[in-house]
Design an enzyme around this catalytic site. Sequence first.
Site, PDB file in Angstrom:
ATOM      1  N   LYS A 170       0.698  -1.243  -0.160  1.00 51.13           N
ATOM      2  CA  LYS A 170       0.039  -0.106   0.094  1.00 51.13           C
ATOM      3  C   LYS A 170       0.813   1.412  -0.016  1.00 51.13           C
ATOM      4  O   LYS A 170       1.973   1.183   0.716  1.00 51.13           O
ATOM      5  CB  LYS A 170      -0.867   0.071   1.214  1.00 51.13           C
ATOM      6  CG  LYS A 170      -2.087   1.213   1.412  1.00 51.13           C
ATOM      7  CD  LYS A 170      -2.711   1.055   2.386  1.00 51.13           C
ATOM      8  CE  LYS A 170      -3.934   2.097   2.695  1.00 51.13           C
ATOM      9  NZ  LYS A 170      -4.614   1.651   3.914  1.00 51.13           N
ATOM     10  N   SER A 194      -9.274   1.884   2.918  1.00 56.08           N
ATOM     11  CA  SER A 194      -8.635   2.391   2.030  1.00 56.08           C
ATOM     12  C   SER A 194      -7.643   1.619   1.247  1.00 56.08           C
ATOM     13  O   SER A 194      -6.974   2.229   0.511  1.00 56.08           O
ATOM     14  CB  SER A 194      -7.829   3.624   2.968  1.00 56.08           C
ATOM     15  OG  SER A 194      -7.070   3.073   3.878  1.00 56.08           O
ATOM     16  N   SER A 250      -9.546  -0.648   7.368  1.00 55.19           N
ATOM     17  CA  SER A 250      -9.240  -0.550   5.859  1.00 55.19           C
ATOM     18  C   SER A 250      -8.506  -1.959   5.785  1.00 55.19           C
ATOM     19  O   SER A 250      -8.290  -1.967   4.455  1.00 55.19           O
ATOM     20  CB  SER A 250      -8.194   0.492   5.861  1.00 55.19           C
ATOM     21  OG  SER A 250      -9.053   1.935   5.865  1.00 55.19           O
TER      22      SER A 250
END
Length: 580
Positions: free
Chosen positions: A80, A154, A178
């Site tokens: 990420k 997210s 997330s």
Amino acid sequence: MNVKSLLQTLSIPKLKDKYERNEVTPEEVVRDIIERAQADKEYHIWITPPSLELVQPYLDQLQTMDRKEKPLWGIPFAIKDNIDLAGVPTTAGCAEFAYTPGEHATVVSRLIDAGAIPVGKTNLDQFATGLVGTRSPYGETRNALHPDLISGGSSSGSAVAVARGQAAFALGTDTAGSGRVPAALNNLVGYKPSLGAWPVRGVVPACASLDCVTVFANNLSDALLVDEAVRGVETSDPWSRELRRRSHALPEKICLLREPLHFFGPFASDYEEAWEEAVERIKALGVPVEYIDGGYLSEAAAVLYDGPWVAERWAALGSFIEANPEAAFPVTEAILRSGKKPEYDAAALFQAMHKLQAFKQKAHQQLENAVLLMPTSGGTWTRADVRENPIQTNSDMGRYTNHCNLLDLCAVAVPAGETKGGLPFGITLFANRENEHLITGLSDLFLYGGQYEVNKTTTTVAVCGLHMRGFPLEKQMLEHGASFLREARTAPEYKMVKLSSEPPKPGLIRTKKAGASIQIELWEMPLEELGRFAERIPFPLGIGKIKIEDGTEVPGFICEAVGEEEEDISYTGGWRNADS
């Protein structure tokens, strides 16, 4: 070699098997991932996409490694883009914020040391603020299975990269859900360890006091292999703490909420039906089920965005937002700026902290040796729905996730079948921070039918000398995950001697002659640690059965008969008196 013909999705055991059989090489896997990423451009998975230029140094490094000693040798993973990969920009979903780190985040470094190959940096809801996967200037990440639907966020790109076969596993982060919501929406396992169990050094903070690094994988065992590689204290990380994950076990009970659940969105009825089916599967597992009061969970969760905790996001990013007007995604900036509301002053923060402490106590009491089960999400949305109503749709996605880190819980999101309309449905298992072994054991039973005894993961250990509280070797008990239970005494059948060692220590010998009742302490130790603990015990001491005053026998320190000739100190009644 055509990797696509071998592996549609990538898993660690399958890849390792292909490597062992020389059916495919890591370079061939990487080249295929590059092709897959290019073919899936419209999914907006990547910010820094896979390329040979990026990956080649890590492929070269594999040649210097002994694959038998590297549990993740040749395994491709995604990162990420709020987690640092040395030499590659970290954007956190905002080009103006980007910086190029000189070193890896701790978790990334540990994975590379274990042989894993980073293949790229993934898209995210900007600054990890969102649960929908659409709040990014790099494009809306599409759901891996139903492109018109949201991917969840997210950690959107990380989840979709795994689901689309572009990584065997992927790192995400989790502050409010997330690391779990995208798992549910893309039919994956999302593992969120206890706060501090994985270091967060090298991670762009959202709420530093709540942030976790997480992993997405196609199955539970892959996620736990990653956990083994990255878990452990990082001395330079002030949020890091020692939390061992014990071997799988089942909880004493499964907790479900007494309050009616809320399902939302265009597929609400399908989700409700899938949840009811999941509950029936859970009840059939043979673990007792108890309905509990959970009304306080939503009140706790509200603190994150509807209370002063949002000020922590502003504390981390406010100076950048002020210095770079209009650089952030509009909805993201609005949320961040809410953290500077005048009502979120120091007094409000302390009031929220005190309220949360009471909620935390209640949760940890309810979940003592128990696991809480909830839907990961009560519904989903089309990407068009989110564009029309970005705040409420996002808020709904966190209904069953936002409380987790605030209450210091661990969690794992697992697939639980499909809705009648063919959408993936997932559930999340929560437990207290020290009970990750309970969520993994119950998940394994739910997913794969694993067989475990209920809560048979620890043993009582009796200590009588330097391992007691306040003595020099108490630290060994703590190092092996033991916790103090209570003081006790042996049955009146023992002789205590003072061994002529350095330092002096007691030896407990069971005798057929007139004996004494000796003061001891009872500790609870993980069964998996007992063998390693026993290996540290010097001759003539060892672990045997100690009979305590109520007639029961427990493992504990005993002394071999060779100690009979040492000084008899039974008259003291215990080492505390003899040592004083």
